[in-house]
Design a protein around this motif. Sequence first.
Motif, PDB file in Angstrom:
ATOM      1  N   THR A  32       0.830  -1.202   0.000  1.00  0.00           N
ATOM      2  CA  THR A  32       0.000   0.000   0.000  1.00  0.00           C
ATOM      3  C   THR A  32       0.866   1.253   0.000  1.00  0.00           C
ATOM      4  O   THR A  32       0.563   2.229  -0.696  1.00  0.00           O
ATOM      5  N   ALA A  54      -7.643   0.812   3.151  1.00  0.00           N
ATOM      6  CA  ALA A  54      -6.650   1.321   2.190  1.00  0.00           C
ATOM      7  C   ALA A  54      -7.099   2.625   1.542  1.00  0.00           C
ATOM      8  O   ALA A  54      -6.287   3.491   1.241  1.00  0.00           O
ATOM      9  N   LEU A  66      -5.013   6.127   0.326  1.00  0.00           N
ATOM     10  CA  LEU A  66      -4.774   6.277  -1.107  1.00  0.00           C
ATOM     11  C   LEU A  66      -5.383   7.559  -1.641  1.00  0.00           C
ATOM     12  O   LEU A  66      -4.786   8.245  -2.475  1.00  0.00           O
ATOM     13  N   TYR A 103       1.026   7.985   5.053  1.00  0.00           N
ATOM     14  CA  TYR A 103       0.885   6.603   5.515  1.00  0.00           C
ATOM     15  C   TYR A 103       0.926   6.545   7.045  1.00  0.00           C
ATOM     16  O   TYR A 103       0.131   5.841   7.675  1.00  0.00           O
TER      17      TYR A 103
END
Length: 477
Positions: free
Chosen positions: A124, A175, A179, A241
Amino acid sequence: MLTAKTTKIALLIFILLLPLVLPPPTGLTREAAILAGIYLAAIVGLISKPYPEPVIMLVAVALSCLAIARFDDSPVKSLDVLSGYASGTTWLVFSAFTLSAAFVTTGLGRRLAYGFILKFGSTTLRLGYVTALLDVILAPATPSNTARAGGVVFPIINSIALVLGSTPGETPRKAGRFLMVNVYMVTKTTSYMFLTAFAGNALALQLISDIFHIQISWGGWALAGVPLGLLMLALIPFLTYKIVRPELKKLDNVHIATAGLQALGPMSPKEKGLIVVFIAALLGWIFSRHLGLNESAVAVIAMVAALIFNIISWNDVLQNKGGWNTLIWYGGIIGLSTTLSKEGIFHWLAEVMSAHLNFLGPDNSTIIIIVLLSLAVRYLFASGGAYVAAMVPVLATVGLVTGAAPVLLALAILFSNSYGGSLTHYGGAAGPIIFAAGYNDIKSWWITGTVITLLTFILHMLIGLPWWSFLLQHGLL
């Protein structure tokens, strides 16, 4: 009861009437005050949007022409108001818009994305860096970061999030949340790396050039912005992240990319032709001085090549609403700015400010204060273009009054518009598109944006200013 649109229109009429009923400020002629009122009303209209931007600007242009015709001794003419439509800046942006649309219509943008995912997107976090890599490649020929992020990158990343089992309603943290916000933070960084990466860049440079009388080439802009942008792109996916913390760490990138590439089929002749035109345009912008061409001429030549070799059709150009909208309202704002400059309004504003800003000196501390002010004001703007039109002349005039280094201040202001838009989810048109997907919440978005904006600001002040001084001393800007 008055509607919201009626209230906005009433406000614009009030602004237009003020210079007609009040005596002009000391040092300004009646005509200059009226033209300044029209410009101010146009800026407020661009922010409040009772009508689309092109309509607002066409009304402002028409009113300015009428105002000039009213005064026989006017130092400017109606053609000065229309001069923005003959400006190379306007045509640079329009031509680059056309090239950017080709990445969507030919499918080359999607092919690049899936190719990077296949090679690098096994986790990811690495997928976040794939987003950065794709965006920075598309940026030089995509002056609409809305089209770049919202039209090319976002649909692909959104599809990947769904394939990974991350849905807006039930599992956004799996996720999708990481993203999505990463797409936006990346595109606000790539937007200042190249003159042609954001339409507001060319407009801002034109406005600043009218005040400081400086010129910055496409190559000089890239030398100033790319190293700083690459440093930030190395940090943004990692920081995002860590702040958002997606639950999913690894993914089957081979399956996702292979399926996407199979759906696209083999590379078409149009895609191959676009690659050639794109590379040629980049080389043309970089070496424009050696070729005896300016950046606008290179952009028009690249657009014509794409048309002649059938990479795009004229119908594609006609359907490119973003390009035509920009042609109309950017040409209008440049023409109005030129008119105000000839009327001496910016000179008058500098004199007024000089009486109140004598505590600011010509050193870099003034640049830091001005950029901090620009970032604080950025919270108020939902359009980078409106921010440029409203604030860049003011900030540049402040710098002119204090004697700050023109080129250094210009670059600091030019770049802060883009990364300042990271602060909020409405700081640029791509923000609402991505936020509307439903993965993100305001709190995590604003925290991420604040961290990245402040870090970018520190980087630009500590490393950027010395770097730009070096480029300036060696004649590279």
